[in-house]
Design an enzyme around this catalytic site. Structure first.
Site, PDB file in Angstrom:
ATOM      1  N   LYS A 175     -12.722  50.902 -14.391  1.00 36.16           N
ATOM      2  CA  LYS A 175     -11.919  50.788 -15.524  1.00 36.16           C
ATOM      3  C   LYS A 175     -11.851  49.591 -15.222  1.00 36.16           C
ATOM      4  O   LYS A 175     -11.546  48.937 -14.498  1.00 36.16           O
ATOM      5  CB  LYS A 175     -10.422  51.095 -14.514  1.00 36.16           C
ATOM      6  CG  LYS A 175      -9.521  50.897 -15.713  1.00 36.16           C
ATOM      7  CD  LYS A 175      -7.731  51.456 -15.309  1.00 36.16           C
ATOM      8  CE  LYS A 175      -6.903  49.861 -14.853  1.00 36.16           C
ATOM      9  NZ  LYS A 175      -6.899  48.960 -15.545  1.00 36.16           N
ATOM     10  N   GLU A 250      -8.866  42.505  -3.840  1.00 34.41           N
ATOM     11  CA  GLU A 250      -9.033  41.314  -4.271  1.00 34.41           C
ATOM     12  C   GLU A 250      -7.444  40.712  -4.739  1.00 34.41           C
ATOM     13  O   GLU A 250      -8.049  41.108  -5.903  1.00 34.41           O
ATOM     14  CB  GLU A 250     -10.522  40.853  -4.682  1.00 34.41           C
ATOM     15  CG  GLU A 250     -11.102  39.231  -4.451  1.00 34.41           C
ATOM     16  CD  GLU A 250     -10.658  38.304  -5.349  1.00 34.41           C
ATOM     17  OE1 GLU A 250      -9.513  37.494  -5.644  1.00 34.41           O
ATOM     18  OE2 GLU A 250     -10.947  38.499  -6.601  1.00 34.41           O
ATOM     19  N   CYS A 284      -8.585  33.463  -9.114  1.00 33.11           N
ATOM     20  CA  CYS A 284      -7.600  33.414  -9.052  1.00 33.11           C
ATOM     21  C   CYS A 284      -8.089  32.478  -6.973  1.00 33.11           C
ATOM     22  O   CYS A 284      -6.998  32.300  -6.527  1.00 33.11           O
ATOM     23  CB  CYS A 284      -8.091  34.753  -8.121  1.00 33.11           C
ATOM     24  SG  CYS A 284     -10.382  35.613  -7.245  1.00 33.11           S
ATOM     25  N   GLU A 383       1.498  32.094  -7.803  1.00 27.67           N
ATOM     26  CA  GLU A 383       0.061  31.904  -8.583  1.00 27.67           C
ATOM     27  C   GLU A 383       1.174  32.172  -9.968  1.00 27.67           C
ATOM     28  O   GLU A 383       1.338  32.959 -10.622  1.00 27.67           O
ATOM     29  CB  GLU A 383      -0.083  32.983  -7.994  1.00 27.67           C
ATOM     30  CG  GLU A 383      -1.753  33.084  -8.507  1.00 27.67           C
ATOM     31  CD  GLU A 383      -2.955  34.370  -8.728  1.00 27.67           C
ATOM     32  OE1 GLU A 383      -3.890  33.588  -8.680  1.00 27.67           O
ATOM     33  OE2 GLU A 383      -2.380  35.143  -8.401  1.00 27.67           O
TER      34      GLU A 383
END
Length: 493
Positions: A175, A250, A284, A383
């Site tokens: 996906k 992750e 990331c 973040e």
């Protein structure tokens, strides 16, 4: 390779059974790229899983060298079509065309790396010894696996998930993100040309609801997810509530960069500014918390300010080969980052450079540096996923390590020093899954990637990535049982 907006299921393109579509806007100028991207329905997901389930037994039994040949052919096709795929990726999420091209050619190496493992997943055996039991351990594929990709590096993330799964003999449903679906949607033609049998790899599109369907599906053995921590928790919960499928995650990061007095300053500045800004800071494991030893803090701050200002001049149209830094992925991500910048202003955090949008079109944000934000400030703890770093100072190693580890994340870290003993000593104390010494961290096909703490579970890439797609089976044979001899009859004499 044609432009595709359809789902790729069982070796064929098809529209969504629900007729639902999503729209993609070019983040460079807000123009509509397409409003025809198909969104998978529950029926479509069921069909994809059924196709993968049916294809599994034969793919599992396909000789390793044949699977490897198909995987290597797909790697060749990725490289041959890199320009076309890069344009699709760039138009959807704003990656500069040079970055997008590199992030397609890099995964080709991952496919070749794992092709080398096809047919080489070996087991173990142990002698009977005193217990009289001969012991065998064999490693088997899981079955139907699924992967959910984040939008910032579609092809890398897809390769991390699909390539080891293929090498181990699994089948797969990928996906893509709703922000960057166009290039991966074109995989179908390449998969068929490479020789993957129908159903071995299926590609679907949609937002979180589609990911939920995969995470909760009873016939999927593993789900591999890359994305935010909240979404990762939702994936894990759905997996646990369904068939307790294997989950690898992750997730996010708030990675530190530690710069010591003896560091080569120009190198440290380059990696914590220009290299940090690749993909507009939307990586990331990028080091967004920069910790500088007091002795060189003034020099570093002056140099990083100049570097970030220069980087702003290299922002522009991602389709231009000369553009180094592009816009953020879409309006939603732009608003997310701008919310952090506004919050920092309201907190009174000092802005060294940047702190606002660039231009009046698109989703461009100026490279931004905050100085000495409070340890509890959101720009320091959360973040941001944009071109924003926070700089603080430290006195000694002990304080540097304490500040670096003071986070719920543990994905990436970097440190800069000319003392290799110090570098290795500190690397061992950093609570992170990856450490770069005197360089921004770069992934490699040979080494595992993943995080500590709330940055996720499991690893992708390297031998560890392959282990995530096999399961051990133990077989014990009692060697003390004597074979039963057939009775002697007249006809046998």
């Amino acid at each position: 390779m044609s432009q595709e907006f359809n789902l790729f299921i069982n070796g064929k393109y098809r529209p969504s059974s629900s007729g639902e579509t999503l729209s993609i806007y070019n983040p460079n100028d807000d123009s509509l790229v397409t409003d025809k991207v198909q969104v998978a329905s529950e029926k479509d997901i069921d069909d994809a899983v059924a196709a993968a389930k049916e294809a599994f037994p034969k793919w599992r039994e396909t000789a390793g060298h044949k699977r490897a040949a198909i995987m290597n052919k797909f790697a060749d096709l990725l490289e041959q079509n890199a320009d076309k795929l890069a344009k699709l990726e760039s138009s959807a999420m704003g990656q500069p065309i040079t970055v997008a091209r590199a992030m397609i050619k890099g995964p080709a190496a991952l496919w070749r790396y794992y092709a080398g493992y096809a047919g080489k997943v070996s087991g173990q055996s142990f002698p009977p010894d005193e217990d009289g039991t001969y012991k065998i351990v064999q490693y088997e594929p899981l079955g139907v696996c699924a992967g959910i990709c984040a939008w910032n590096g579609t092809h890398v993330l897809a390769a991390w998930k699909m390539a080891p799964a293929m090498a181990a003999g699994n089948t797969f449903i990928l996906k893509t993100s709703e922000k960057s679906p166009l290039a991966a949607a074109a995989y179908g033609d390449l998969l068929n040309e490479a020789g993957f049998p129908p159903g071995v790899i299926n590609v679907v599109t949609g937002a979180g609801a589609v990911g939920g369907m995969l995470s909760s599906h009873m016939d999927i053995a593993k789900i591999a997810f890359t994305g935010s921590a909240p979404a990762g928790r939702a994936v894990m919960q759905a997996a646990a509530k369904s068939n307790m499928k294997i989950v690898s995650l992750e997730l996010g990061g708030k990675s530190p960069a530690l710069i010591f007095d003896d560091a080569e300053l120009d190198n440290a500045v380059e990696h914590t500014s220009l290299n940090f800004l690749r993909n507009s800071g939307q990586i990331c494991f990028a080091s967004s918390r920069v910790l500088v030893q007091e002795g060189i803090a003034d020099k570093y701050i002056e140099a990083v300010k100049k570097s970030m200002e220069g980087a702003a001049d290299k922002m522009g149209d991602p389709a231009d080969e000369k553009t180094a830094y592009g816009p953020l992925a879409d309006k939603k991500q732009f608003d997310h980052v701008m919310g952090f910048l506004q919050g920092a202003r309201e907190e009174g955090v000092q802005v060294l450079v940047g702190g606002d949008r660039k231009g009046d079109k698109g989703t461009f944000v100026m490279p931004t540096v905050f100085l000495n934000p409070d340890l509890k400030s959101k720009v320091y703890t959360d973040e941001i996923f944009g071109p924003v770093i926070s700089v603080r100072t430290f006195k000694d190693e002990e304080e540097a390590i304490r500040l670096a580890n003071d986070t719920t994340y543990g994905l990436g870290s970097t440190l800069y020093t000319s003392d290799i003993a110090r570098a290795l000593r500190i690397a061992g104390k950093l609570e992170a899954g990856t450490v770069g010494i005197n360089s921004a961290f770069n992934t490699s096909p040979q080494t595992p990637f993943g995080g500590f703490k709330q940055s996720g579970i499991g690893r992708e890439s390297g031998p560890e990535g392959l282990k995530g797609y096999v399961q051990p089976k133990t077989i014990h044979i009692n060697m003390n049982v004597k074979p039963k001899l057939a009775p002697i009859t007249s006809s046998s004499t």
